[in-house]
Each structure stands twice: as C-alpha cells, then as structure tokens.
Design a protein around this motif. Structure first.
Motif, PDB file in Angstrom:
ATOM      1  N   LEU A  27      75.041  26.689  24.050  1.00 39.31           N
ATOM      2  CA  LEU A  27      76.275  26.351  23.672  1.00 39.31           C
ATOM      3  C   LEU A  27      77.142  25.024  24.067  1.00 39.31           C
ATOM      4  CD1 LEU A  27      77.961  29.823  24.971  1.00 39.31           C
ATOM      5  CD2 LEU A  27      77.598  29.184  22.260  1.00 39.31           C
ATOM      6  N   ALA A  28      76.553  24.562  25.201  1.00 39.12           N
ATOM      7  CA  ALA A  28      76.850  23.268  25.743  1.00 39.12           C
ATOM      8  C   ALA A  28      76.366  22.154  24.592  1.00 39.12           C
ATOM      9  CB  ALA A  28      76.504  22.932  27.156  1.00 39.12           C
ATOM     10  N   LEU A  29      75.177  22.235  24.440  1.00 38.82           N
ATOM     11  CA  LEU A  29      74.701  21.326  23.383  1.00 38.82           C
ATOM     12  C   LEU A  29      75.345  21.458  22.032  1.00 38.82           C
ATOM     13  CD1 LEU A  29      70.884  21.624  24.120  1.00 38.82           C
ATOM     14  CD2 LEU A  29      72.426  19.639  24.449  1.00 38.82           C
ATOM     15  N   ALA A  30      75.517  22.575  21.522  1.00 42.19           N
ATOM     16  CA  ALA A  30      76.231  22.677  20.309  1.00 42.19           C
ATOM     17  C   ALA A  30      77.777  22.050  20.290  1.00 42.19           C
ATOM     18  CB  ALA A  30      76.388  24.290  19.942  1.00 42.19           C
ATOM     19  N   LEU A  31      78.391  22.287  21.373  1.00 40.09           N
ATOM     20  CA  LEU A  31      79.670  21.865  21.520  1.00 40.09           C
ATOM     21  C   LEU A  31      79.652  20.152  21.826  1.00 40.09           C
ATOM     22  CD1 LEU A  31      81.408  24.037  24.069  1.00 40.09           C
ATOM     23  CD2 LEU A  31      82.165  23.720  21.839  1.00 40.09           C
ATOM     24  N   SER A  32      78.613  19.761  22.253  1.00 42.60           N
ATOM     25  CA  SER A  32      78.660  18.196  22.308  1.00 42.60           C
ATOM     26  C   SER A  32      78.115  17.433  20.905  1.00 42.60           C
ATOM     27  CB  SER A  32      77.324  17.834  23.481  1.00 42.60           C
ATOM     28  OG  SER A  32      76.182  17.962  22.894  1.00 42.60           O
ATOM     29  N   ARG A  33      77.818  18.175  20.031  1.00 45.58           N
ATOM     30  CA  ARG A  33      77.308  17.944  18.650  1.00 45.58           C
ATOM     31  C   ARG A  33      78.695  18.053  17.777  1.00 45.58           C
ATOM     32  NH1 ARG A  33      72.300  20.451  19.706  1.00 45.58           N
ATOM     33  NH2 ARG A  33      72.973  22.257  18.671  1.00 45.58           N
ATOM     34  N   ASP A  59      79.323  20.996  16.700  1.00 45.08           N
ATOM     35  CA  ASP A  59      79.041  22.013  15.791  1.00 45.08           C
ATOM     36  C   ASP A  59      79.970  23.394  15.818  1.00 45.08           C
ATOM     37  OD1 ASP A  59      76.683  20.678  15.240  1.00 45.08           O
ATOM     38  OD2 ASP A  59      75.320  21.851  16.280  1.00 45.08           O
ATOM     39  N   VAL A  60      80.006  23.938  14.780  1.00 49.25           N
ATOM     40  CA  VAL A  60      81.026  25.117  14.836  1.00 49.25           C
ATOM     41  C   VAL A  60      80.444  26.255  15.324  1.00 49.25           C
ATOM     42  CG1 VAL A  60      82.140  26.734  13.427  1.00 49.25           C
ATOM     43  CG2 VAL A  60      82.239  24.254  12.806  1.00 49.25           C
ATOM     44  N   ILE A  61      80.849  26.915  16.432  1.00 49.65           N
ATOM     45  CA  ILE A  61      80.027  28.060  17.188  1.00 49.65           C
ATOM     46  C   ILE A  61      80.757  29.175  16.644  1.00 49.65           C
ATOM     47  CG2 ILE A  61      79.658  29.106  19.112  1.00 49.65           C
ATOM     48  CD1 ILE A  61      79.915  26.363  20.550  1.00 49.65           C
TER      49      ILE A  61
END
Length: 55
Positions: A25-31, A33-35
């Motif tokens: 989740l942290a990596l997705a947020l840093s990019r 990315d829509v979660i």
C-alpha cells in the motif's frame, strides 16, 4: 511469554502478511496509484500454554 513460568497463553498475529500488505500500500501511494478499497482481514491464532485450563 514462553520463557515465563507458567508459560503464558498469547495471540500470534500474522506480522509478515500485515507488513507485506502495508509495504504494498505504501509503494502504491508513493506512485500515486489508485488503490481499490478492499478490506484485508488478518486472522490471529491463539497459542495456548500453561496459563489457561484445557478442556
């Protein structure tokens, strides 16, 4: 808890699974990315030791 007398009953949480999910989740947020909103359920396990009665 296992080194105390009597051995204490504890709850074991799936720490590795929880950490992996948090990192994802942290990596997705840093990019940016829509979660997708999804609920992650982690099931703890009861570790019975000598501090409880066994029936």
């Amino acid at each position: 808890a296992r080194f105390v007398h009597p051995s204490l009953t504890t709850i074991r949480y799936p720490i590795e699974m929880m950490a992996e999910r948090a990192a994802h989740l942290a990596l997705a947020l840093s990019r940016d990315d829509v979660i997708e909103e999804e609920t992650a359920l982690f099931t703890p396990t009861l570790v019975r030791r000598n501090s409880v009665e066994r029936h």
